[in-house]
Write an enzyme that holds these catalytic residues in place. Structure first.
Site, PDB file in Angstrom:
ATOM      1  N   SER A 262      25.490 -67.884-122.895  1.00  0.00           N
ATOM      2  CA  SER A 262      23.589 -67.709-122.727  1.00  0.00           C
ATOM      3  C   SER A 262      23.423 -65.376-122.778  1.00  0.00           C
ATOM      4  O   SER A 262      23.918 -64.984-121.877  1.00  0.00           O
ATOM      5  CB  SER A 262      22.748 -67.887-121.420  1.00  0.00           C
ATOM      6  OG  SER A 262      21.874 -66.851-121.304  1.00  0.00           O
ATOM      7  N   ASN A 263      22.984 -64.764-123.910  1.00  0.00           N
ATOM      8  CA  ASN A 263      22.754 -63.890-123.570  1.00  0.00           C
ATOM      9  C   ASN A 263      21.817 -63.165-123.132  1.00  0.00           C
ATOM     10  O   ASN A 263      21.567 -62.333-122.045  1.00  0.00           O
ATOM     11  CB  ASN A 263      22.180 -63.061-125.445  1.00  0.00           C
ATOM     12  CG  ASN A 263      23.664 -63.332-126.380  1.00  0.00           C
ATOM     13  OD1 ASN A 263      24.520 -63.221-126.854  1.00  0.00           O
ATOM     14  ND2 ASN A 263      23.353 -64.631-127.217  1.00  0.00           N
TER      15      ASN A 263
END
Ligand code: PLP
Length: 325
Positions: A74-75
């Site tokens: 996840s960014n």
């Protein structure tokens, strides 16, 4: 309009650049790119803008800890962990998957930023997130729950303001194309277009949801986003443009569409896309260009939302690292 409390984290305004070689090679319309991969904060991306508002909200209510959830690469989690470090919050991330032997990409960065990681599977993610939040609250840690993708109405409002920023750059675009997933970026833009008077089309390429699901989600969130900004406007699913023809093998699976887009942008423009979001959205855009969906006289803007650290996740790095053919 309501003025929301906002921290100054992002490097704004992000540049708008012209994709000359790509437009020429496609013999297509004028192509532009809005560089929200250059927002700053731990390699940048669209979550920086959202976090400016979300952290200000957390601070106003005296919170000392951020809790959020996402995929293993996840960014959103990487940038939340970075923002927590910068402003002295504790941070706990609930990630779907199993702890790998070797940490890479966004996950490696999560750890560098000192975030605590709790592992769960997809099915139990929401329960685990709520449980983690409640435990922190009971322990007196004063946590703030950052929603998936930062896509609460407050987080999404950052993208309404991004439309205001774009309009001040005095560049014309008939189309804006972006990767849409939890929907906050898309919803904020739709609300912002209404509030600030952008009349072009905003097309979200769905990353992981069927067309109607994403339309309904974005419409509801756009209405709530307008409301937190003090504007009374209801959007319906019909107001939202979504193309869900590029879901491939599902979330996070890089296929030929994404690979081709990553290679095309790299080789023709010296630009980096990511394997999960912008690779898929740009792949969709290239396909639509090929199909002649846009008029040659139009200007099409690709809104880059970041995500490049995932290129260095073991999984994607090895898939991109094929012998020369
Ligand atoms: C989170 C993310 C998106 C999707 O934004 P949403 O607001 O969740 O729809 C797109 N691109 C990148 C690189 C992201 O990290």
């Amino acid at each position: 309009m309501n003025i929301l409390p906002r921290l100054s984290i992002a490097h704004l305004p992000t540049p708008v650049e012209s994709l000359e070689r790509l437009s020429e090679s496609l013999n297509g319309p004028r192509l532009l790119i809005k560089r929200d991969d250059q927002t700053g904060l731990a390699f940048g991306g669209n979550k920086t803008r959202k976090l400016e508002l979300l952290l200000a909200d957390a601070m106003q209510t005296g919170r000392r800890m951020l809790v959020t959830a996402g995929a293993i690469q996840s960014n959103h989690c990487r940038q939340t962990a970075a923002a927590a470090a910068r402003y002295g919050f504790d941070c706990t991330l609930v990630l779907t998957g199993e702890p790998p032997e070797h940490y890479s990409g966004n996950l490696l960065l999560d750890r560098l930023f000192g975030a605590q990681i709790i592992w769960t599977d997809r099915q139990h993610r929401e329960d685990k997130l709520q449980e983690t939040f409640k435990r922190a609250r009971d322990d007196g840690k004063n946590p703030y729950l950052v929603p998936y993708g930062g896509s609460s109405p407050v987080g999404a409002a950052a993208y309404a303001l991004a439309i205001q920023e774009f309009l001040a750059q005095s560049v014309h675009a008939d189309w804006m194309i972006l990767a849409s997933s939890s929907g906050g970026t898309h919803a904020g833009m739709v609300a912002g277009a209404h509030i600030f008077g952008y009349s072009g089309k905003i097309l979200g390429i769905s990353i992981d949801e069927p067309e109607q699901v994403l339309k309904v989600r974005v419409a509801a969130l756009a209405s709530q986003t307008a409301e937190v900004l003090g504007e009374n406007q209801q959007f319906s699913a019909d107001d939202i443009m979504v193309d869900a023809n590029y879901l491939g093998e599902g979330y996070g699976v890089m296929g030929t569409l994404e690979r081709h887009a990553i290679e095309t942008f790299a080789c023709q423009e010296g630009l980096l896309l990511d394997p999960v979001y912008t690779g898929r959205a740009a792949g969709g855009m290239l396909d639509l260009l090929q199909k002649g969906i846009f008029k040659k006289s139009e200007t099409v803007l690709f809104w880059h939302t970041g995500g490049q650290p995932a290129l260095f996740a073991d999984k994607y790095q090895s898939e991109l690292n094929l012998p020369e053919s």
